[in-house]
Design an enzyme around this catalytic site. Structure first.
Site, mmCIF file in Angstrom:
data_model
loop_
_atom_site.group_PDB
_atom_site.id
_atom_site.type_symbol
_atom_site.label_atom_id
_atom_site.label_comp_id
_atom_site.label_asym_id
_atom_site.label_seq_id
_atom_site.Cartn_x
_atom_site.Cartn_y
_atom_site.Cartn_z
ATOM 1 N N LYS A 26 18.047 20.859 21.154
ATOM 2 C CA LYS A 26 17.320 19.895 20.323
ATOM 3 C C LYS A 26 18.190 19.434 19.144
ATOM 4 O O LYS A 26 18.358 18.237 18.917
ATOM 5 C CB LYS A 26 16.034 20.537 19.820
ATOM 6 C CG LYS A 26 15.137 19.587 19.084
ATOM 7 C CD LYS A 26 13.841 20.255 18.690
ATOM 8 C CE LYS A 26 13.015 20.627 19.912
ATOM 9 N NZ LYS A 26 12.217 21.814 19.735
ATOM 10 N N ARG A 96 11.484 23.350 13.656
ATOM 11 C CA ARG A 96 11.344 23.492 15.113
ATOM 12 C C ARG A 96 12.430 24.380 15.690
ATOM 13 O O ARG A 96 13.551 24.416 15.198
ATOM 14 C CB ARG A 96 11.381 22.106 15.777
ATOM 15 C CG ARG A 96 10.346 21.180 15.177
ATOM 16 C CD ARG A 96 10.607 19.753 15.556
ATOM 17 N NE ARG A 96 9.964 19.424 16.816
ATOM 18 C CZ ARG A 96 10.197 18.307 17.478
ATOM 19 N NH1 ARG A 96 11.067 17.439 17.043
ATOM 20 N NH2 ARG A 96 9.563 18.076 18.608
ATOM 21 N N GLY A 105 8.248 24.369 25.200
ATOM 22 C CA GLY A 105 6.950 24.955 24.884
ATOM 23 C C GLY A 105 6.944 26.468 24.726
ATOM 24 O O GLY A 105 5.898 27.062 24.523
ATOM 25 N N MET A 107 8.747 28.387 22.479
ATOM 26 C CA MET A 107 8.883 28.930 21.119
ATOM 27 C C MET A 107 8.083 28.064 20.145
ATOM 28 O O MET A 107 7.405 27.140 20.544
ATOM 29 C CB MET A 107 10.351 29.009 20.771
ATOM 30 C CG MET A 107 11.068 30.063 21.601
ATOM 31 S SD MET A 107 12.794 30.207 21.213
ATOM 32 C CE MET A 107 13.438 28.659 21.733
ATOM 33 N N ARG A 352 16.850 15.174 25.316
ATOM 34 C CA ARG A 352 17.496 16.297 26.009
ATOM 35 C C ARG A 352 17.464 16.012 27.509
ATOM 36 O O ARG A 352 16.647 15.211 27.970
ATOM 37 C CB ARG A 352 16.798 17.613 25.686
ATOM 38 C CG ARG A 352 15.371 17.619 26.143
ATOM 39 C CD ARG A 352 14.681 18.913 25.810
ATOM 40 N NE ARG A 352 13.274 18.820 26.142
ATOM 41 C CZ ARG A 352 12.344 19.606 25.660
ATOM 42 N NH1 ARG A 352 12.646 20.552 24.813
ATOM 43 N NH2 ARG A 352 11.088 19.464 26.028
ATOM 44 N N HIS A 468 13.039 44.566 56.249
ATOM 45 C CA HIS A 468 12.979 43.919 57.559
ATOM 46 C C HIS A 468 12.248 42.582 57.460
ATOM 47 O O HIS A 468 12.734 41.545 57.926
ATOM 48 C CB HIS A 468 12.287 44.850 58.552
ATOM 49 C CG HIS A 468 12.134 44.269 59.912
ATOM 50 N ND1 HIS A 468 11.009 43.571 60.285
ATOM 51 C CD2 HIS A 468 12.982 44.241 60.971
ATOM 52 C CE1 HIS A 468 11.162 43.155 61.532
ATOM 53 N NE2 HIS A 468 12.358 43.555 61.969
ATOM 54 N N SER A 777 34.006 42.195 57.232
ATOM 55 C CA SER A 777 32.790 41.476 56.893
ATOM 56 C C SER A 777 31.946 42.420 56.043
ATOM 57 O O SER A 777 31.548 43.495 56.509
ATOM 58 C CB SER A 777 32.042 41.075 58.164
ATOM 59 O OG SER A 777 30.829 40.466 57.816
ATOM 60 N N CYS A 844 28.314 39.104 55.122
ATOM 61 C CA CYS A 844 27.162 38.737 55.938
ATOM 62 C C CYS A 844 25.885 39.380 55.443
ATOM 63 O O CYS A 844 24.834 39.263 56.046
ATOM 64 C CB CYS A 844 27.410 39.063 57.404
ATOM 65 S SG CYS A 844 27.660 40.815 57.692
ATOM 66 N N TYR A 864 34.924 33.234 53.925
ATOM 67 C CA TYR A 864 33.628 32.634 54.241
ATOM 68 C C TYR A 864 32.480 33.494 53.736
ATOM 69 O O TYR A 864 32.663 34.671 53.420
ATOM 70 C CB TYR A 864 33.474 32.415 55.755
ATOM 71 C CG TYR A 864 33.317 33.683 56.557
ATOM 72 C CD1 TYR A 864 32.074 34.274 56.724
ATOM 73 C CD2 TYR A 864 34.416 34.291 57.157
ATOM 74 C CE1 TYR A 864 31.922 35.452 57.440
ATOM 75 C CE2 TYR A 864 34.277 35.469 57.876
ATOM 76 C CZ TYR A 864 33.029 36.044 58.012
ATOM 77 O OH TYR A 864 32.876 37.213 58.715
#
Ligand code: PEP
Ligand code: MG
Length: 894
Positions: A26, A96, A105, A107, A352, A468, A777, A844, A864
């Site tokens: 702000k 503020r 909203g 604080m 902002r 799972h 992996s 993985c 990867y």
């Protein structure tokens, strides 16, 4: 000496957007607008460093701060032409909060500060509006009473209501100046009564009280929760902006409102917002009056009969539109603006970056590249990878609201509604009848996979982010809420209860797998739509990223989906998942429960053709791309029959007595199956399983390679390895099977041999393992489990306590723990590559689809990441962002 106070106003400013960390978003936005010469009421910002110090140092300020604040206040006074505390023509200020990352909203704010029994008279005279002056004073007492003095707002509201009732009035509008004056006295009396202390009359005391309260509001529970949900570090603290008040409640030519430079839901390039004539900021938020549209176009669209700002104040609106355009061009982003019109004069109070939906974020980013406002890299960096979930899965309609029944872990994104069922059989039956259901289980096992397939979504009361249910649901792209610990399921009664409420079998519920919420009833959903913008942004991400993105799949359908999402191969095929099918699971059970090699060979012979077809279709779908197949790795308990009915059924199929099955099951039962007879240990005890699997893999690769005219890019890996000796033994068996295939077919396809790194010992012995393995992996699910010594399946019961107490910054099964698990990974990469520089490295575990973890893998030199199909786009984007960050860092480091 440190600088604590930054002033702005009168076309000048100390600092701007570049100092966002210090000024908060702000304060930085106001400074930036002021320096641009836009109409901003003068003010100053106390830096976030003051906020941090104050909270850390037992609520003390540095001694020189008071003088700096006094000088800055005098500066505001000079620009505004009125002075703080002057009883003739008082300067009033707002105080503020504003953190570096905006937390709308969360604080506190105090408006109209500086009013007391004298200055209110001055304000009444100067404004020529006594009613306005006393209304402002009572608003101030109320806000200050709440924010600074800690009094409950409802106390004020009750007194006001009582007073209005005593006058026989209903609406605030009906109160006259004298009435508001009485209300001020009532409020001051309330403060005295409650606190035994008079409402502070000294403007300076008021100001410091407000500054302290605003800084402390950084730690209020609302803000703390918001930070946790949005991964904002708790150390940042808030800046405090003190600014001259301007008034939107000075009659019909005054107004206050909010605006977005583009539509925050659709991303459309139209100015959009709302305002209230003759009102102060909090009235817009309070929702007590209906806000009006800014533009005529929006008014026509909403069909409102209240005039738009465009028609009510055409000149001021034109100026505002001009300011919006200039600001957007300057900031090169969609902005969220607050403004006030005081007697026809426009004042900007905030600018902002706008919070926006994923859809709007995508559209505005792509549009802005086409408009030449931002680069492709900037567009990529602006999209939160996780927000793509909103584009790939159905989501809860944000307008819908909903009645929360319980909460669990956001295990697999997307939303779904359906009738509650408690068994997989019911789920399948319901699907056959065309009904939509949500499968509710304490936890799921491989036997539930058919039920999970049939259900719209899955809710479990136990199990974490890699349980799972979570892993399988993510693979299927189905919503799942796991580990909803407050829910008690009573299977016999066909009910579940939470928080004193009961949901019965057949009742509708809605799951939001993105937030972990379980809602009562069928909440309206929004279907995903993939736009051209999405494809375009993804193609830019692909141009930039270096990390390859593979996928974890075990079925042709998932493989196809993953390829459509842009997967560049399979990084993990969990072969045991191929046995989830109800018919196959029996054969697998026969294989596991076999007492002799001959019995086992018989079951395996029946599994061989099934596996071969499975592999062949994966190879076909992934044609031209690498496919990594993992040898069998089930913790055995997952496959054992449970309960009398299943045991009887299996006994009939196997033509042996239930008693024998029970005995065998008991022999195989383990106290700690996750650390038991699984992974490579299984391959060591049961060579014939390896032999069958390798034959199926190689023969399928041969066939598909022949058809395609190019060999399959095949990789085989071994799970849960700890030592080189284990690996060498299994590799020898794999080569034996290769020799067998060669004997049968005259040749065998080429393949690479690698290992998973899932145990701390494997990570530490990586130098040794790389002597044999050509790729690593990382199975970070198990590696996290074994490094922390926390069971993947049981974590949910206590991990939440850890998270809410701040003992862990995040769930390490969802986002990689860099300090511990990450350190092991770094060591393993270093040692592995020291042995074998060309060692291929991938991951993985579930972390392969988590943006923060992807940054770590990119930094650590991985080739990867592999993740479930629906996370492939997220990973593509996160990998591009990681590359952009790395390049920026290189630029800075020179
Ligand atoms: C892992 O442990 O990270 C892994 C990928 O294997 P699974 O989840 O099947 O144990
Ligand atoms: Mg594993």
């Amino acid at each position: 000496m440190a600088k604590w106070v930054y002033t702005f106003g009168g076309g000048l400013a100390e600092g701007g957007i570049a100092l966002k960390e210090r000024l908060g978003s702000k304060g930085a936005g106001l400074a930036e607008m002021s320096a641009l010469g836009l109409p901003v009421p003068p003010g100053f910002t106390l830096s976030t460093a003051i906020g941090q110090q104050y909270l850390a140092n037992g609520s003390h300020f540095p001694p020189e701060l008071a003088a700096e604040v006094d000088a800055a206040l005098a500066g505001i006074g000079a620009i505004a032409g009125r002075h703080f505390g002057d009883s003739e023509d008082p300067l009033l200020v707002s105080v503020r909060s504003g953190a570096a990352v905006s937390m709308p909203g969360m604080m506190d704010t105090v408006l109209n500060l500086g009013l007391n029994d004298q200055t209110v008279e001055g304000l009444a005279r100067v404004s020529g509006d006594r009613r306005f002056a006393f209304d402002s004073y009572r608003r101030f007492i109320q806000m200050y009473g709440d924010v600074v003095l800690g009094l409950d707002l409802t106390l004020f509201e009750e007194r006001l209501e009582d007073y209005k009732l005593s006058l026989g009035l209903m609406l605030d509008e009906e109160l006259a100046a004298e009435n508001w004056q009485v209300v001020c006295d009532i409020y001051k009396g309330l403060v005295l009564e409650e606190l035994d202390k008079a409402f502070p009359q000294s403007p300076s005391e008021q100001l410091w009280g407000a500054i302290r309260a605003v800084i402390a509001s950084w730690n209020n529970p609302r803000a703390a929760v918001y930070r946790r949900i949005n991964s904002i570090p708790p150390s940042g603290g808030t800046a405090v902006t003190v600014q001259a008040m301007v008034f939107g409640n000075l009659g019909a030519t005054s107004a206050t409102g909010v605006a977005f430079t583009r539509h925050p839901s659709t991303g459309e390039k139209v100015l959009w917002g709302e305002f209230l004539p003759n009102a102060q900021g909090e009235d817009v938020v309070a929702g007590t009056r209906t806000p009006q549209d800014l533009t005529e176009r929006a008014r026509q669209e909403t069909g409102s009969d209240l005039p738009s700002l465009e028609t009510m104040m055409p000149e001021t609106f034109a100026e505002f539109r001009h300011v919006c355009e200039a600001l957007e061009r300057h900031n090169r982003d969609v902005l969220d603006l607050e403004f006030t019109i005081e007697r026809g004069r426009l004042w900007m109070l905030q600018a902002r970056p706008a919070k926006r939906t994923a859809h709007a974020a995508l559209k505005t980013a792509v549009d802005m590249v086409h408009e030449g406002l931002i680069t492709k890299a900037e567009a990529i960096s602006r999209i939160e990878p996780r927000s793509l979930d909103q584009l790939l899965h159905p989501t809860i309609d944000p307008e819908a609201g909903g009645d929360i029944f319980a909460r669990g872990l956001p295990a697999s994104p997307g939303a779904a509604s359906g009738a509650v069922v408690f068994t997989s059989e019911e789920a399948e039956l319901a699907r056959a009848q065309g009904r939509k259901v949500i499968l509710v289980r304490v936890e799921t096992s491989p036997e539930d996979v058919h039920g999970m397939h049939a259900a719209r979504g899955i809710l479990t009361t136990r199990g974490g982010m890699t349980s799972h249910a979570a892993v399988v649901a993510r693979g299927m792209g189905k919503p799942c809420v796991s580990g909803a610990g407050t829910v008690r399921v009573d299977f016999l009664a066909g009910t579940m209860t939470a928080g004193g409420r009961t949901v019965r079998r057949g009742d509708m519920i809605t799951l939001d797998g993105g937030t972990g919420q379980v809602l009562i009833g069928a909440v309206p959903l929004r279907e995903p739509e993939l736009s051209r913008d999405f494809a375009e942004l993804m193609s830019w991400a692909d141009e930039i990223r270096r990390l390859k993105i593979r996928t974890n799949v075990d079925t042709p359908a998932d493989a196809r989906a993953a390829r459509n999402f842009g997967a560049e191969g399979i990084g993990l095929c969990r072969t045991e998942h191929m046995f989830f099918d109800v018919r196959r699971i029996q054969v697998v059970r026969e294989m596991i429960l076999a007492e002799t090699p001959a019995e086992r060979a018989d079951a395996l012979a029946r599994l061989l053709p099934m596996q071969k077809t499975d592999f062949a279709s994966l190879f076909e779908i992934m044609s031209g791309l690498p496919v990594t197949i993992r040898l069998l790795d089930p913790p055995l308990h997952e496959f054992l029959p449970r309960g009398d009915a299943e045991i009887e059924e299996l006994a009939t199929i196997m033509k042996i007595s239930p008693a024998r099955i029970r005995a065998r099951t008991q022999t195989l039962a383990e106290a700690n199956p996750m650390l038991g007879h699984r992974g490579v240990r299984l391959a060591i005890s049961f060579p014939e399983i390896v032999e069958m699997q390798v034959r199926a893999i190689l023969e399928a690769a041969l066939e598909v390679g022949d058809q395609a005219g190019t060999p399959v890019e095949l990789e085989i890996m071994v799970p849960l390895v700890a030592t080189k000796a284990e690996l060498d033994l299994i590799y020898a068996r794999i080569h034996d099977s290769e020799a067998q295939v060669k004997k049968l077919h005259g040749r065998a396809p080429p393949f690479k041999l690698g290992t998973m790194i899932e145990l701390p010992r494997a990570a530490l012995a990586a130098g040794q393992l790389a002597l044999s393995a050509t790729f690593f992996s990382f199975g970070t699910n198990d590696l996290t489990q074994t490094t922390f010594g926390i069971s993947r399946d049981d974590a949910a019961t206590f991990l939440n306590t850890y998270l809410s107490m701040g003992l862990l910054p995040h769930d390490p099964f969802a986002s990689l723990d860099r300090e511990g698990v990450g350190e092991l990974i770094r060591i393993a990469c270093e040692r592995g590559r020291a042995t074998r520089p060309e060692l291929q490295i991938g991951v993985c575990g579930e972390h392969g689809g988590d943006p923060a973890s992807i940054h770590f893998f990119a930094e650590t030199g991985f080739d990867y990441v592999s993740c479930s199909p629906f996370r492939v786009p997220i990973a593509r984007l996160a990998a591009a962002q990681a590359e952009i960050e790395a390049r920026q860092k290189d630029d800075i480091d020179g």
